[in-house]
Design a protein around this motif. Structure first.
Motif, PDB file in Angstrom:
ATOM      1  N   GLY A  96       1.789  -5.237  -1.373  1.00  0.00           N
ATOM      2  CA  GLY A  96       2.764  -6.496  -0.065  1.00  0.00           C
ATOM      3  C   GLY A  96       2.455  -8.122  -0.487  1.00  0.00           C
ATOM      4  O   GLY A  96       1.683  -8.517  -1.482  1.00  0.00           O
ATOM      5  N   CYS A  97       3.500  -8.572  -0.113  1.00  0.00           N
ATOM      6  CA  CYS A  97       4.275  -9.420   0.317  1.00  0.00           C
ATOM      7  C   CYS A  97       4.434 -10.070  -1.645  1.00  0.00           C
ATOM      8  O   CYS A  97       5.003 -11.103  -1.945  1.00  0.00           O
ATOM      9  CB  CYS A  97       3.241 -11.106   0.381  1.00  0.00           C
ATOM     10  N   VAL A 155       0.279  -1.682 -10.506  1.00  0.00           N
ATOM     11  CA  VAL A 155       0.580  -1.669  -9.000  1.00  0.00           C
ATOM     12  C   VAL A 155      -1.182  -1.605  -8.040  1.00  0.00           C
ATOM     13  O   VAL A 155      -1.094  -0.591  -7.810  1.00  0.00           O
ATOM     14  CB  VAL A 155       1.792  -1.593  -8.577  1.00  0.00           C
ATOM     15  N   LEU A 156      -1.191  -2.594  -7.801  1.00  0.00           N
ATOM     16  CA  LEU A 156      -2.779  -2.584  -6.936  1.00  0.00           C
ATOM     17  C   LEU A 156      -2.526  -2.700  -5.237  1.00  0.00           C
ATOM     18  O   LEU A 156      -1.447  -3.608  -4.754  1.00  0.00           O
ATOM     19  CB  LEU A 156      -3.752  -3.525  -6.855  1.00  0.00           C
ATOM     20  N   THR A 157      -2.709  -1.706  -4.511  1.00  0.00           N
ATOM     21  CA  THR A 157      -2.813  -1.718  -3.145  1.00  0.00           C
ATOM     22  C   THR A 157      -3.653  -1.402  -2.595  1.00  0.00           C
ATOM     23  O   THR A 157      -5.009  -0.407  -3.091  1.00  0.00           O
ATOM     24  CB  THR A 157      -1.871  -0.421  -3.011  1.00  0.00           C
ATOM     25  N   ASP A 158      -4.489  -1.793  -0.788  1.00  0.00           N
ATOM     26  CA  ASP A 158      -5.894  -1.669  -0.560  1.00  0.00           C
ATOM     27  C   ASP A 158      -5.007  -1.080   0.716  1.00  0.00           C
ATOM     28  O   ASP A 158      -5.476  -0.714   2.426  1.00  0.00           O
ATOM     29  CB  ASP A 158      -6.374  -3.187  -0.157  1.00  0.00           C
ATOM     30  N   GLY A 159      -4.076  -0.437   0.296  1.00  0.00           N
ATOM     31  CA  GLY A 159      -2.923   0.224   1.597  1.00  0.00           C
ATOM     32  C   GLY A 159      -3.293   1.468   1.438  1.00  0.00           C
ATOM     33  O   GLY A 159      -4.408   1.938   0.187  1.00  0.00           O
ATOM     34  N   ASP A 160      -3.029   2.890   2.775  1.00  0.00           N
ATOM     35  CA  ASP A 160      -2.992   3.758   2.159  1.00  0.00           C
ATOM     36  C   ASP A 160      -2.528   5.191   2.163  1.00  0.00           C
ATOM     37  O   ASP A 160      -0.904   4.575   0.537  1.00  0.00           O
ATOM     38  CB  ASP A 160      -3.291   4.005   3.680  1.00  0.00           C
TER      39      ASP A 160
END
Length: 258
Positions: A96-97, A155-160
């Motif tokens: 994100g962003c 690519v790291l995300t704390d999304g679901d």
């Protein structure tokens, strides 16, 4: 005189955004002398300013600020985030962003679903709003450049579990194979159905332990030991950058190409 000096000194930070490179001259030793802080703006309110220096975050009372200003970009220096990632043994970018803008299709989500182990996450309710956004072309081109140079990129995300679908919807499906998920702290159990629905709270910041899980997955995928300092990470959220640094990664607040 002191109040006027403070007002004039802090004025140079008016309108500065988080992540901007700033210099803050402030008084120390009970006002006996002044010293400078140079780094990225991490926080600014009506009473304090926090600058992320090479030695870590430093918070200063605005009453002690003599002069402060945003440091303009140096012509010819180029994109600092790009230079930072080009020096990486392993490059890790937030979603994100950083790789895409965040523009919710429907109502913004208050809390992401509980994250599973490092990977693509668990399936979620397809009836929920999907955050699609749009690719940030400069960052996508940078990822392609890093991969072409032989630098492993994740690519790291704390999304679901919706993130792979969201990337595909905006034409970034080729990045799905690079995804890692950093689980956040455990969430409290849901309230009984007859109780009022609790007010949504912001997504919690990943802990150093979450970055440890992501690091272990990087090593598994690369089939080798990876030194923590080899990993260069960028995220638009300063708290995520601080957590990554606490784990031992090199990290920088993301700023877009100018």
């Amino acid at each position: 005189m002191r109040a006027r000096l403070t007002q004039m000194g802090a004025e140079g930070l008016s309108g500065a955004s988080v992540g901007a490179r700033v210099v803050v001259r402030h008084l120390i030793e009970d006002g006996a002398r002044a010293t400078d802080l140079l780094g990225e703006l991490a926080h600014l309110d009506t009473e304090t300013v926090t600058v992320r220096t090479r030695r870590g975050p430093v918070t200063v009372a605005l009453d002690d600020v003599v002069v402060a200003k945003v440091v303009p970009a140096v012509t010819g220096r180029g994109w600092r985030v790009a230079a930072f990632l080009r020096r990486a043994g392993v490059a890790v970018l937030d979603v994100g962003c950083v790789l895409r803008s965040v523009e919710a299709d429907g109502e913004p989500e208050g809390v992401a679903a509980t994250l599973g182990p490092v990977g693509h996450g668990a399936p979620v309710d397809r009836g929920a709003p999907v955050d699609r956004g749009a690719p940030l072309d400069a960052t996508v081109r940078l990822v392609d450049e890093l991969l072409a140079a032989g630098i492993p990129v994740f690519v790291l995300t704390d999304g679901d579990g919706r993130v792979p679908e969201e990337l595909s919807r905006v034409g970034l499906d080729r990045l799905v194979t690079l995804l890692l998920v950093a689980p956040g702290p455990p969430r409290a159990a849901a309230a009984p159905a007859r109780e009022p629905t609790p007010t949504p709270t912001p997504t919690p910041t990943p802990t150093p332990e979450a970055y440890a899980l992501a690091h272990a997955e990087i090593e598994r995928r690369l089939a080798r030991v990876v030194g923590r300092a080899e990993v260069h990470f960028t995220d638009d959220r300063p708290d995520n950058v601080d957590a990554a640094r606490a784990f031992g990664w090199q990290a920088r607040v993301f700023t877009p190409q100018r």
